[in-house]
Structures are given as C-alpha cells and as structure tokens.
Design a protein around this motif. Structure first.
Motif, PDB file in Angstrom:
ATOM      1  N   PRO A  64       0.710  -1.461   0.046  1.00 46.36           N
ATOM      2  CA  PRO A  64       0.115   0.068  -0.114  1.00 46.36           C
ATOM      3  C   PRO A  64       0.737   1.417   0.060  1.00 46.36           C
ATOM      4  N   ASP A  65       2.021   1.155   0.776  1.00 49.41           N
ATOM      5  CA  ASP A  65       2.935   2.306   0.770  1.00 49.41           C
ATOM      6  C   ASP A  65       3.649   2.414  -0.223  1.00 49.41           C
ATOM      7  N   ARG A  66       3.741   1.439  -1.274  1.00 47.62           N
ATOM      8  CA  ARG A  66       4.887   1.214  -2.344  1.00 47.62           C
ATOM      9  C   ARG A  66       6.223   1.223  -2.036  1.00 47.62           C
ATOM     10  N   ARG A  67       6.480   0.829  -0.737  1.00 47.40           N
ATOM     11  CA  ARG A  67       7.855   0.688  -0.178  1.00 47.40           C
ATOM     12  C   ARG A  67       8.659  -0.254  -1.146  1.00 47.40           C
ATOM     13  N   ILE A  68       8.091  -1.232  -1.497  1.00 46.12           N
ATOM     14  CA  ILE A  68       8.950  -2.371  -2.328  1.00 46.12           C
ATOM     15  C   ILE A  68       8.845  -2.016  -3.967  1.00 46.12           C
ATOM     16  N   GLN A  69      10.214  -1.805  -4.517  1.00 42.71           N
ATOM     17  CA  GLN A  69      10.010  -1.265  -5.923  1.00 42.71           C
ATOM     18  C   GLN A  69      11.407  -1.825  -6.347  1.00 42.71           C
ATOM     19  N   ARG A  70      11.209  -2.588  -7.536  1.00 41.06           N
ATOM     20  CA  ARG A  70      12.364  -3.367  -8.284  1.00 41.06           C
ATOM     21  C   ARG A  70      12.100  -2.790  -9.912  1.00 41.06           C
ATOM     22  N   SER A  71      13.284  -3.163 -10.404  1.00 43.49           N
ATOM     23  CA  SER A  71      13.447  -2.866 -11.821  1.00 43.49           C
ATOM     24  C   SER A  71      14.536  -3.591 -12.332  1.00 43.49           C
ATOM     25  N   SER A  72      14.385  -3.981 -13.699  1.00 46.22           N
ATOM     26  CA  SER A  72      15.596  -4.543 -14.228  1.00 46.22           C
ATOM     27  C   SER A  72      15.472  -4.073 -15.660  1.00 46.22           C
TER      28      SER A  72
END
Length: 222
Positions: A64-72
């Motif tokens: 909900p707080d968007r605390r997990i963000q990953r990208s590749s």
C-alpha cells in the motif's frame, strides 16, 4: 500517498500494448501482483511466452505504501529500460494530482529490429511502452477497512441487514447461529467513517445491539 487508500489494476485485468520504433517492437504487459513472488511468477510467464525476445525488461511496485520497488534492464544499457518503466508506474496519475498505483508489474518485451536507438531513444521507447500498457489498464481504488461485528436476535436480522444494505453499508458476512445472527460490516478505516458507522448502527438497531470494532482488512472499491 495515503496509507489507507491506493489504486490497483482491476482483479483479473491483463492489459497489453505494442509500439514500433525504428523497426524494433516493444510489447507491454501488466498484471496485478500483490507481492514479489506474484511479480516474479508473472515475469516468468512473460519470458516463457517470448523465448526468442532479445530483452524482457520490467519493474514492479507492491505494498500500500509502495515501499517495495524493483526494476531490471535485462541486458539493455544501465538505466535505459527498468528505470523508465518504474517511473511510468510511480508517476502514473490515478486522479488529478495523485499517484497511488501499486501492486502492479509491468514487463516490456523488445524484439530488436536491427537499428540501434541509443540511450536516449531506449529511455523514450521503454517509457512509451510502459505508459501505453498502463493506458489500457482498468484501475480501481483499494481501501483499508475495519470490520464491525453486530450480534442480533434472529427475528431482527433480516430487517437490519436490509436497512444496512439500503444505506450503502458493505455487509461482509451474515452468520446464523443457534440463538443469534452475527453480521460483519466493513467500514473505511478512518476516524470519521468509523464514528459515523457506529452512530448509524446504534440508530438502526435502536440501541439494542452493541457494535464491536474488529480486524483490519483491505477491499477493492468496485
């Protein structure tokens, strides 16, 4: 961003998009993913469907707080694919001035067309591809709620439930027991909403039942 409300893809929604830039095809895919495991399962599915693709770049945002963000970047030059996709998610306006999209994974598959785009061209291409697939997404709000339990005599349960629904209350469950009926109502987990609900319940039952505030849950607002 409010910690009691955010925006997600509608359950079961799997938007796609396709753009072509200098003969390279960029295929966008998005899915609702509640955690990292679901995100990675979705990415594995996309990769299986595009085994011949040169790159399957992605980003995901969860919680909900968007605390997990990953990208590749998946082999593209650093910062030219995953970061633009992530930015497309986090900067997506879900209502005027609000960026609340979460629990989503976006993958962009590139089929190389033989013409190099350069770093700036790649950033633009992956940004456009991610934006395009999100343009096609059906979004809904997701609200943090509290369950309120209400124990009623069996003879009063049907009338009370009907009045609650008529007033727009979200009745989560109705449990008929030997000597009573236990109703559970979901109310937005905000002080003002909870106070209003308790007042309304007292009026509907004429003070004959004592509502009990229970556990916290999340529900889509559909």
């Amino acid at each position: 961003m409010s910690l009691s409300h955010y925006v997600v893809l509608r359950q079961g929604s799997r938007p796609t998009s396709q753009i072509e830039i200098k003969k390279s095809r960029f295929l966008g895919y998005a899915s609702r993913t509640a955690d990292e495991d679901q995100a990675r399962d979705f990415l594995a599915e996309v990769r299986r469907a595009h085994r011949e693709a040169r790159h399957v770049c992605h980003a995901f945002v969860v919680e909900p707080d968007r605390r997990i963000q990953r990208s590749s970047d998946d082999g593209e030059p650093a910062g030219t694919a995953g970061t633009p996709i992530l930015k497309a998610i986090t900067a997506r306006q879900t209502s005027p001035g609000r960026t609340e999209l979460s629990d989503v994974t976006v993958a962009v598959v590139r089929y190389f067309g033989g013409i190099k785009l350069g770093a700036g061209g790649l950033v633009q291409a992956y940004s456009e591809a991610a934006a395009a697939v999100l343009d096609n997404a059906r979004l809904v709000g997701r609200q943090r709620m509290r369950l309120i339990g209400l124990a009623l005599p069996i003879a009063e349960a049907a009338r009370t439930e009907s009045r609650l629904r008529a007033q727009g209350c979200r009745v989560e469950s109705v449990d008929y027991q030997a000597d009573k009926v236990q109703l559970r109502i979901a109310v937005a987990d905000e002080s003002e909403d909870l106070r209003a609900a308790m007042t309304s319940l007292a009026a509907i039952t004429a003070g004959g039942a004592k509502p009990a505030i229970g556990e916290q849950i999340w529900r889509d607002l559909d």
